[in-house]
Design a protein around this motif. Sequence first.
Motif, PDB file in Angstrom:
ATOM      1  N   MET A  20      -7.208   7.589  -5.353  1.00  0.00           N
ATOM      2  CA  MET A  20      -6.257   8.664  -5.081  1.00  0.00           C
ATOM      3  C   MET A  20      -6.641   9.365  -3.782  1.00  0.00           C
ATOM      4  SD  MET A  20      -5.870  10.196  -8.916  1.00  0.00           S
ATOM      5  CE  MET A  20      -7.493   9.799  -9.561  1.00  0.00           C
ATOM      6  N   THR A  21      -5.690  10.119  -3.220  1.00  0.00           N
ATOM      7  CA  THR A  21      -5.941  10.875  -1.997  1.00  0.00           C
ATOM      8  C   THR A  21      -5.887  12.364  -2.317  1.00  0.00           C
ATOM      9  OG1 THR A  21      -4.924   9.127  -0.689  1.00  0.00           O
ATOM     10  CG2 THR A  21      -5.178  11.271   0.377  1.00  0.00           C
ATOM     11  N   ILE A  51      -2.368  12.908  -4.118  1.00  0.00           N
ATOM     12  CA  ILE A  51      -1.377  11.841  -4.079  1.00  0.00           C
ATOM     13  C   ILE A  51      -1.914  10.661  -4.885  1.00  0.00           C
ATOM     14  CG2 ILE A  51      -0.054  10.290  -2.601  1.00  0.00           C
ATOM     15  CD1 ILE A  51      -0.674  12.461  -0.345  1.00  0.00           C
ATOM     16  N   ILE A  52      -1.162  10.277  -5.923  1.00  0.00           N
ATOM     17  CA  ILE A  52      -1.525   9.138  -6.765  1.00  0.00           C
ATOM     18  C   ILE A  52      -0.595   7.994  -6.389  1.00  0.00           C
ATOM     19  CG2 ILE A  52      -1.711   8.268  -9.121  1.00  0.00           C
ATOM     20  CD1 ILE A  52      -2.011  11.207 -10.032  1.00  0.00           C
ATOM     21  N   PRO A  53      -1.143   6.869  -5.924  1.00  0.00           N
ATOM     22  CA  PRO A  53      -0.270   5.767  -5.537  1.00  0.00           C
ATOM     23  C   PRO A  53       0.395   5.149  -6.772  1.00  0.00           C
ATOM     24  CG  PRO A  53      -2.546   5.071  -5.472  1.00  0.00           C
ATOM     25  CD  PRO A  53      -2.546   6.548  -5.777  1.00  0.00           C
ATOM     26  N   GLY A  54       1.558   4.572  -6.579  1.00  0.00           N
ATOM     27  CA  GLY A  54       2.270   3.953  -7.690  1.00  0.00           C
ATOM     28  C   GLY A  54       1.618   2.686  -8.187  1.00  0.00           C
ATOM     29  N   ASP A  55       0.775   2.066  -7.361  1.00  0.00           N
ATOM     30  CA  ASP A  55       0.153   0.806  -7.766  1.00  0.00           C
ATOM     31  C   ASP A  55      -1.239   1.008  -8.360  1.00  0.00           C
ATOM     32  OD1 ASP A  55      -1.099   1.640  -5.479  1.00  0.00           O
ATOM     33  OD2 ASP A  55      -1.026  -0.290  -4.468  1.00  0.00           O
ATOM     34  N   GLY A 106       7.597  12.969  -8.488  1.00  0.00           N
ATOM     35  CA  GLY A 106       7.241  11.844  -9.343  1.00  0.00           C
ATOM     36  C   GLY A 106       7.034  12.250 -10.793  1.00  0.00           C
ATOM     37  N   SER A 146       0.153   7.650 -12.570  1.00  0.00           N
ATOM     38  CA  SER A 146       1.602   7.553 -12.481  1.00  0.00           C
ATOM     39  C   SER A 146       2.142   7.129 -13.842  1.00  0.00           C
ATOM     40  CB  SER A 146       1.996   6.531 -11.416  1.00  0.00           C
ATOM     41  OG  SER A 146       3.384   6.304 -11.450  1.00  0.00           O
ATOM     42  N   ASN A 181       5.475   4.644  -9.920  1.00  0.00           N
ATOM     43  CA  ASN A 181       5.833   5.181  -8.603  1.00  0.00           C
ATOM     44  C   ASN A 181       4.819   6.245  -8.186  1.00  0.00           C
ATOM     45  OD1 ASN A 181       8.297   3.707  -8.179  1.00  0.00           O
ATOM     46  ND2 ASN A 181       9.184   4.958  -9.812  1.00  0.00           N
ATOM     47  N   PRO A 182       4.711   6.533  -6.883  1.00  0.00           N
ATOM     48  CA  PRO A 182       3.760   7.555  -6.436  1.00  0.00           C
ATOM     49  C   PRO A 182       4.053   8.931  -7.047  1.00  0.00           C
ATOM     50  CG  PRO A 182       4.567   6.284  -4.577  1.00  0.00           C
ATOM     51  CD  PRO A 182       5.406   5.897  -5.763  1.00  0.00           C
ATOM     52  N   GLU A 234       2.957  13.163  -6.482  1.00  0.00           N
ATOM     53  CA  GLU A 234       2.314  14.174  -5.641  1.00  0.00           C
ATOM     54  C   GLU A 234       2.138  15.438  -6.460  1.00  0.00           C
ATOM     55  OE1 GLU A 234       4.256  14.846  -1.905  1.00  0.00           O
ATOM     56  OE2 GLU A 234       4.514  12.696  -1.539  1.00  0.00           O
TER      57      GLU A 234
END
Length: 195
Positions: free
Chosen positions: A91-92, A109-113, A134, A165, A169-170, A172
């Motif tokens: 995660m960012t 920010i959590i990526p969707g993948d 999201g 997620s 999907n991402p 925020e």
Amino acid sequence: MSDDFEDVLHAVGPRLRALRRARGLTLAELAVTTGVSESTLSRLESGQRRATLELLLPLARAYRVPLDDLVGAPPTGDPRIHLTPIHRHGMTFVPLSRRPGGMQAYKMIIPGDGPREPDHRSHDGCEWLYVLHGQLRLVLGEHDLVLPAGEAAEFDTTLPHWLGSADGNPVELLILFGQHGERAHLRARAAARRR
């Protein structure tokens, strides 16, 4: 050395003494917390010892105030926070505050993948979060919740938890994180249990 600089240095001792007294601490208690000897702290407060970075950093941590507050530094005129993303656990995290200790603010920010299987973690503190975009999946102890954009949650981070997620999907989030006793004092309505 300029007179202004000397004035700032002479004001450090009384400022430190006032801060310690306002917190209700003795020199002995502060010495244990900071690792700085009681006699050094006393000399620092009385002006018999010049403030150094080596002495001020542990005091700023103990009081949970910025170093600038201890020395009475003049405002720099630029209040902007230079955002440097931190990448951790896939995660960012973007720090939105720069105050040492105390409550910290982040955009996450959590990526969707990312991973779909929860990897529970726990640590000291309290966390408040608000979903900006999201669908967030929050697994907190035995609860498995989905929070859409606009929902908030607050929890003790000593409980095993995981954020991810909910739909691939991402996501925020805005996150406030603090030590125990520092809570956002904002309550959201209970979220529906994930089925």
